[in-house]
Design an enzyme around this catalytic site. Structure first.
Site, PDB file in Angstrom:
ATOM      1  N   LYS A   1       0.949  -1.166   0.039  1.00 54.46           N
ATOM      2  CA  LYS A   1       0.044   0.029  -0.245  1.00 54.46           C
ATOM      3  C   LYS A   1       0.812   1.282   0.073  1.00 54.46           C
ATOM      4  CE  LYS A   1      -1.386   1.639   4.135  1.00 54.46           C
ATOM      5  NZ  LYS A   1      -1.153   2.925   4.582  1.00 54.46           N
ATOM      6  N   ASN A   2       2.120   1.353   0.889  1.00 51.81           N
ATOM      7  CA  ASN A   2       2.782   2.397   1.102  1.00 51.81           C
ATOM      8  C   ASN A   2       3.807   2.707  -0.238  1.00 51.81           C
ATOM      9  OD1 ASN A   2       1.181   3.076   3.244  1.00 51.81           O
ATOM     10  ND2 ASN A   2       2.785   2.516   4.817  1.00 51.81           N
TER      11      ASN A   2
ATOM     12  N   CYS B   1      -4.672  12.400  13.117  1.00 55.65           N
ATOM     13  CA  CYS B   1      -5.287  11.019  13.048  1.00 55.65           C
ATOM     14  C   CYS B   1      -5.371  10.513  14.523  1.00 55.65           C
ATOM     15  CB  CYS B   1      -4.694  10.238  11.965  1.00 55.65           C
ATOM     16  SG  CYS B   1      -3.295   9.447  12.224  1.00 55.65           S
TER      17      CYS B   1
ATOM     18  N   ARG C   1       0.655  14.357  13.292  1.00 55.30           N
ATOM     19  CA  ARG C   1       1.139  14.132  11.718  1.00 55.30           C
ATOM     20  C   ARG C   1       1.330  15.358  10.958  1.00 55.30           C
ATOM     21  NH1 ARG C   1      -0.894   8.669   9.851  1.00 55.30           N
ATOM     22  NH2 ARG C   1       0.851   8.529   8.574  1.00 55.30           N
TER      23      ARG C   1
ATOM     24  N   ASP D   1       5.139   0.411  12.120  1.00 56.98           N
ATOM     25  CA  ASP D   1       3.865  -0.325  11.471  1.00 56.98           C
ATOM     26  C   ASP D   1       3.597  -1.609  11.909  1.00 56.98           C
ATOM     27  OD1 ASP D   1       3.675   1.610   8.278  1.00 56.98           O
ATOM     28  OD2 ASP D   1       3.232   2.202  10.446  1.00 56.98           O
TER      29      ASP D   1
ATOM     30  N   ILE E   1       8.347   6.925  16.832  1.00 55.23           N
ATOM     31  CA  ILE E   1       8.100   7.677  15.717  1.00 55.23           C
ATOM     32  C   ILE E   1       6.788   8.494  15.877  1.00 55.23           C
ATOM     33  CG2 ILE E   1       7.413   7.293  13.246  1.00 55.23           C
ATOM     34  CD1 ILE E   1      10.209   6.381  13.787  1.00 55.23           C
TER      35      ILE E   1
ATOM     36  N   ARG F   1      -8.455  -0.403   5.046  1.00 56.64           N
ATOM     37  CA  ARG F   1      -7.655   0.628   4.620  1.00 56.64           C
ATOM     38  C   ARG F   1      -6.147  -0.025   3.874  1.00 56.64           C
ATOM     39  NH1 ARG F   1      -7.076   6.214   7.477  1.00 56.64           N
ATOM     40  NH2 ARG F   1      -6.000   6.352   5.671  1.00 56.64           N
TER      41      ARG F   1
HETATM   42  C1  EPZ Z   1       4.197   6.894   6.395  1.00 57.90           C
HETATM   43  O1  EPZ Z   1       3.699   7.896   6.970  1.00 57.90           O
HETATM   44  C2  EPZ Z   1       3.682   5.681   6.075  1.00 57.90           C
HETATM   45  N1  EPZ Z   1       2.533   6.096   5.143  1.00 57.90           N
HETATM   46  C3  EPZ Z   1       2.994   5.196   7.718  1.00 57.90           C
HETATM   47  O2  EPZ Z   1       2.259   4.297   7.559  1.00 57.90           O
HETATM   48  C4  EPZ Z   1       4.290   5.047   8.442  1.00 57.90           C
HETATM   49  O3  EPZ Z   1       3.826   4.532   9.858  1.00 57.90           O
HETATM   50  C5  EPZ Z   1       5.219   6.137   8.541  1.00 57.90           C
HETATM   51  O4  EPZ Z   1       5.440   6.371   7.183  1.00 57.90           O
HETATM   52  C6  EPZ Z   1       6.559   5.962   9.194  1.00 57.90           C
HETATM   53  O5  EPZ Z   1       7.181   4.774   8.692  1.00 57.90           O
HETATM   54  C7  EPZ Z   1       2.779   6.154   3.997  1.00 57.90           C
HETATM   55  O6  EPZ Z   1       3.809   5.748   3.535  1.00 57.90           O
HETATM   56  C8  EPZ Z   1       1.594   6.322   3.283  1.00 57.90           C
HETATM   57  P1  EPZ Z   1       6.549  10.126   8.629  1.00 57.90           P
HETATM   58  P2  EPZ Z   1       4.124   9.276   6.977  1.00 57.90           P
HETATM   59  O7  EPZ Z   1       6.199  11.571   7.694  1.00 57.90           O
HETATM   60  O8  EPZ Z   1       5.162   9.609   5.794  1.00 57.90           O
HETATM   61  C9  EPZ Z   1       6.517  13.710  11.748  1.00 57.90           C
HETATM   62  C10 EPZ Z   1       0.491   2.736   7.891  1.00 57.90           C
HETATM   63  O9  EPZ Z   1       0.253   2.017   8.846  1.00 57.90           O
HETATM   64  N2  EPZ Z   1       6.556  14.657  10.971  1.00 57.90           N
HETATM   65  O10 EPZ Z   1       7.873   9.358   8.102  1.00 57.90           O
HETATM   66  O11 EPZ Z   1       3.075  10.412   7.392  1.00 57.90           O
HETATM   67  C11 EPZ Z   1       5.535  12.657  11.982  1.00 57.90           C
HETATM   68  O12 EPZ Z   1       4.336  13.337  12.503  1.00 57.90           O
HETATM   69  C12 EPZ Z   1       0.826   4.405   7.940  1.00 57.90           C
HETATM   70  O13 EPZ Z   1       0.355   2.012   6.506  1.00 57.90           O
HETATM   71  C13 EPZ Z   1       6.417  15.861  11.032  1.00 57.90           C
HETATM   72  O14 EPZ Z   1       6.554  16.402  12.197  1.00 57.90           O
HETATM   73  O15 EPZ Z   1       5.332   9.302   8.564  1.00 57.90           O
HETATM   74  C14 EPZ Z   1       5.922  11.400  12.789  1.00 57.90           C
HETATM   75  O16 EPZ Z   1       6.301  11.823  14.132  1.00 57.90           O
HETATM   76  C15 EPZ Z   1       0.607   4.819   9.066  1.00 57.90           C
HETATM   77  N3  EPZ Z   1       6.406  16.854   9.777  1.00 57.90           N
HETATM   78  C16 EPZ Z   1       7.268  11.228  12.082  1.00 57.90           C
HETATM   79  O17 EPZ Z   1       7.415  12.668  11.544  1.00 57.90           O
HETATM   80  C17 EPZ Z   1       6.286  16.265   8.712  1.00 57.90           C
HETATM   81  O18 EPZ Z   1       6.134  17.191   7.792  1.00 57.90           O
HETATM   82  C18 EPZ Z   1       7.376  10.213  10.901  1.00 57.90           C
HETATM   83  O19 EPZ Z   1       6.521  10.495   9.990  1.00 57.90           O
HETATM   84  C19 EPZ Z   1       6.182  14.949   8.361  1.00 57.90           C
HETATM   85  C20 EPZ Z   1       6.243  14.072   9.428  1.00 57.90           C
END
Ligand code: EPZ
Length: 420
Positions: free
Chosen positions: A22-23, A116, A121, A306, A328, A398
């Protein structure tokens, strides 16, 4: 709302196939906006988030044709470079269209994703990166407006913290920018590498995907391509844990073992037997005593956040105390209280969950709160004595393609009931 009815206590046997990731599918679909030519993507999982992304692409003006998991997307003309709130609120990964739209059209209007269940996020790092590439940003009525009428220009973008979709968003923006872009402190996830592979097939010039520094030489336009996305490592990990927690003997097929190194190491330490059963298959069994092993989530190649909830379900059956630390996301223990209602002994202290096991689990009526928490509750239900009723399974839909059918084919007594 659909529910799952699970009768626990049945060891899973036989084979179970993993779908495409999915990702990986979500950024790959967003990348289709970068060219006016058709892009063919194979092994796309037909999960809710993918269907939402397809609606978003059509909303932008792309033509989408889907047949047996093969998708053909052509954004010949983008008439609406925007992602409306009603779509973004159901899938925050819609922000992945921001970079492609600004790069292709010179402007984008994307609803800010709300928070969420697992955390605030924000997408501040996506936005800061786009500004460094020359986009002008403004915000109105809950939308981000990004404008680059003269196109984007290459720059060095350093991410204050590692962000997976932030890296993907900026990678897609950079491929059409004028000059060189360096993404520093970039995410190293296999899904980032898979996106880069697709972009390179489309004519992009990218080096270093999979490392923390990615270099992009912008090109003027991209062409169409054909690409099969990678296996879903999180689904594969979920099924490995399912085989272990039910004390069965399961072969997880069509997976990529190299993407599961951290999980395999942790499971073997806990006493789970995992053997290679072919180039893309792993056999899992757990006949003996499980022992508690601590886990701390980290960015790839560390232990995947995840898989944290699923691993926690397994640790409720292990002898001893395991400390599970979530680094994370700030609120990713929503599954704990439901596991406790099923008999688990878990205490949360800030970013740590302390699991004492083994404790027998008994079936209960439980509620899914987010995608991976619901997977954890399915695993607990498979191991519990008696019947578990899991409500709000749209969360699990999802990110898992017909999970109840796959598990039932491996012997699980699980079925979907629809509230009509
Ligand atoms: C991706 O989310 C995945 N989703 C998530 O999978 C996964 O849990 C996550 O990466 C971590 O591996 C997709 O790829 C569609 P991040 P993403 O940006 O990119 C903070 C699932 O279950 N952050 O790596 O949204 C954020 O709040 C989903 O399939 C900022 O502060 O995660 C988090 O604490 C859930 N500012 C950390 O960084 C930003 O601009 C990592 O988030 C972006 C992120």
């Amino acid at each position: 709302m659909d529910k799952f009815l699970i009768e626990g206590g049945v060891p899973l046997e036989g084979e179970i196939d993993v779908s495409g990731a999915k990702n990986s599918a979500l950024p790959a679909l967003a990348a289709c906006l970068l060219t006016q030519e058709p892009v063919t993507l194979r092994r796309i999982p037909l999960v809710r988030d993918v269907l939402t992304m397809l609606r978003l692409l059509e909303r932008c003006g792309a033509a989408v044709h889907s047949e047996d998991g093969v998708l053909r997307v052509q954004a010949a003309e983008i008439v609406h470079p925007e992602a409306p709130y009603e779509l973004v609120k159901t899938m925050r990964a819609s922000s992945l269209v921001l970079g492609p739209l600004v790069a292709r059209c010179g402007r984008a209007r994307v609803s800010l994703p709300g928070g969420c269940a697992i955390g605030a996020r924000p997408i501040n790092l996506h936005l800061a990166g786009l500004e460094q590439l020359g986009a002008r940003l403004s915000q109105e009525h809950g939308y981000i407006i990004a404008e680059a009428p003269d196109g984007l220009r290459g720059a060095t973008v350093h991410f204050d913290r590692i962000t997976v979709t932030g890296t993907e968003d900026l990678l897609m923006a950079a491929v059409l920018a004028d000059g060189e872009t360096v993404l520093s402190n970039a995410a190293r996830e296999p899904e980032v590498v898979d996106l880069a592979a697709l972009l390179i097939q489309m004519g992009a010039r990218i080096e270093g995907a999979g490392t923390s520094t990615i270099r992009v030489q912008g090109v003027r336009r991209l062409r169409g391509a054909e690409h099969a996305i990678i296996a879903d490592r999180i689904e594969a990990g979920t099924f490995l844990i399912a085989g272990a927690i039910t004390r069965g003997h399961l072969v997880v097929r069509r997976c990529e073992p190299a993407h599961l190194t951290s999980l395999l190491h942790k499971l073997r330490q806990a006493g789970v037997e995992i053997t290679q059963a072919g180039p893309d298959a792993l056999a899992v069994r757990a006949p003996g005593k499980l022992v508690s092993v601590d886990a701390t989530t980290e960015e790839y190649p560390g232990f995947a956040t995840d898989l944290q909830a699923q691993y926690m379900a397994l640790m409720t059956q292990a002898h001893g105390i395991s400390i599970i630390t979530e680094t994370i996301f700030e609120n990713r223990f929503m599954h704990v209280l439901e596991l406790v209602r099923m008999g688990a002994n878990i205490r949360v202290e800030g970013r740590q969950a302390i699991v004492a096991g083994p404790t027998p689990l008994s079936g209960a009526a439980v509620i899914a709160s987010d995608l991976r928490a619901s997977a954890s509750l399915v695993l607990a239900g498979l191991a519990a004595r008696g019947q578990t009723v899991l409500d709000r399974v749209y969360h699990i839909d999802r990110g898992y393609e017909r999970i109840e059918e796959k598990l039932a084919r491996a012997g699980a007594r699980i079925r979907r009931i629809s509230d009509l």
